[in-house]
Design a protein around this motif. Structure first.
Motif, PDB file in Angstrom:
ATOM      1  N   ARG A   1      98.492  30.431   3.553  1.00 50.73           N
ATOM      2  CA  ARG A   1      99.602  29.740   2.884  1.00 50.73           C
ATOM      3  C   ARG A   1      99.364  28.235   2.864  1.00 50.73           C
ATOM      4  O   ARG A   1      99.591  27.581   1.870  1.00 50.73           O
ATOM      5  N   ARG A   2      98.893  27.696   3.964  1.00 54.75           N
ATOM      6  CA  ARG A   2      98.610  26.265   4.063  1.00 54.75           C
ATOM      7  C   ARG A   2      97.530  25.872   3.053  1.00 54.75           C
ATOM      8  O   ARG A   2      97.588  24.808   2.474  1.00 54.75           O
TER       9      ARG A   2
ATOM     10  N   GLU B   1      97.046  27.033   0.173  1.00 56.99           N
ATOM     11  CA  GLU B   1      97.543  27.063  -1.195  1.00 56.99           C
ATOM     12  C   GLU B   1      98.121  25.718  -1.624  1.00 56.99           C
ATOM     13  O   GLU B   1      98.241  25.449  -2.809  1.00 56.99           O
ATOM     14  N   GLU B   2      98.503  24.885  -0.678  1.00 57.14           N
ATOM     15  CA  GLU B   2      99.072  23.583  -0.993  1.00 57.14           C
ATOM     16  C   GLU B   2      98.030  22.713  -1.685  1.00 57.14           C
ATOM     17  O   GLU B   2      96.871  22.701  -1.312  1.00 57.14           O
TER      18      GLU B   2
ATOM     19  N   GLU C   1      97.076  19.154  -2.016  1.00 53.59           N
ATOM     20  CA  GLU C   1      97.325  17.850  -1.398  1.00 53.59           C
ATOM     21  C   GLU C   1      97.263  16.717  -2.408  1.00 53.59           C
ATOM     22  O   GLU C   1      97.989  15.727  -2.267  1.00 53.59           O
TER      23      GLU C   1
END
Length: 108
Positions: free
Chosen positions: A4-5, A7-8, A10
């Motif tokens: 999930r992280r 998928e961000e 930045e």
């Protein structure tokens, strides 16, 4: 949890660190095979080491990669935001906090 992280994106936000900013490592960093001249698994950076951001780039049009010069080690290593914390921000915050406290003390 980790997927999930990842998928961000930045780069939709400005970089967290800027060139010239003092930072420290939040974890040990080992060579994953992308650092030339070092063995895979060899430790490149130790948790707590301090360095300076030299440049900011991107990876896969998704993540910021910070080229950090680790002065004591004589190397530059690409790092992710989660692997770094700012020393400049912390000292600025403490300085402002102290200055605020001094000014408030004089006003009383």
């Amino acid at each position: 949890m980790g997927a999930r992280r990842e998928e961000e994106v930045e780069i939709h936000n400005p970089p967290r660190f800027v060139p010239g900013e003092r930072v420290y490592a939040t974890r040990h960093i080992k060579n994953d095979g992308t650092y030339p001249g070092k063995e895979i698994g060899e430790r490149l950076v130790r948790k707590g080491d301090t360095g300076f951001v030299r440049d900011v780039g991107t990876f896969l049009q998704q993540f910021y990669i910070y080229a950090v010069e680790w002065i004591d080690r004589g190397i530059v290593v690409g790092m992710r935001e989660r692997e770094l914390r700012s020393l400049d921000e912390a000292s600025t915050w403490k300085t402002n906090e102290c200055a605020t406290g001094v000014n408030e003390g004089k006003a009383r």
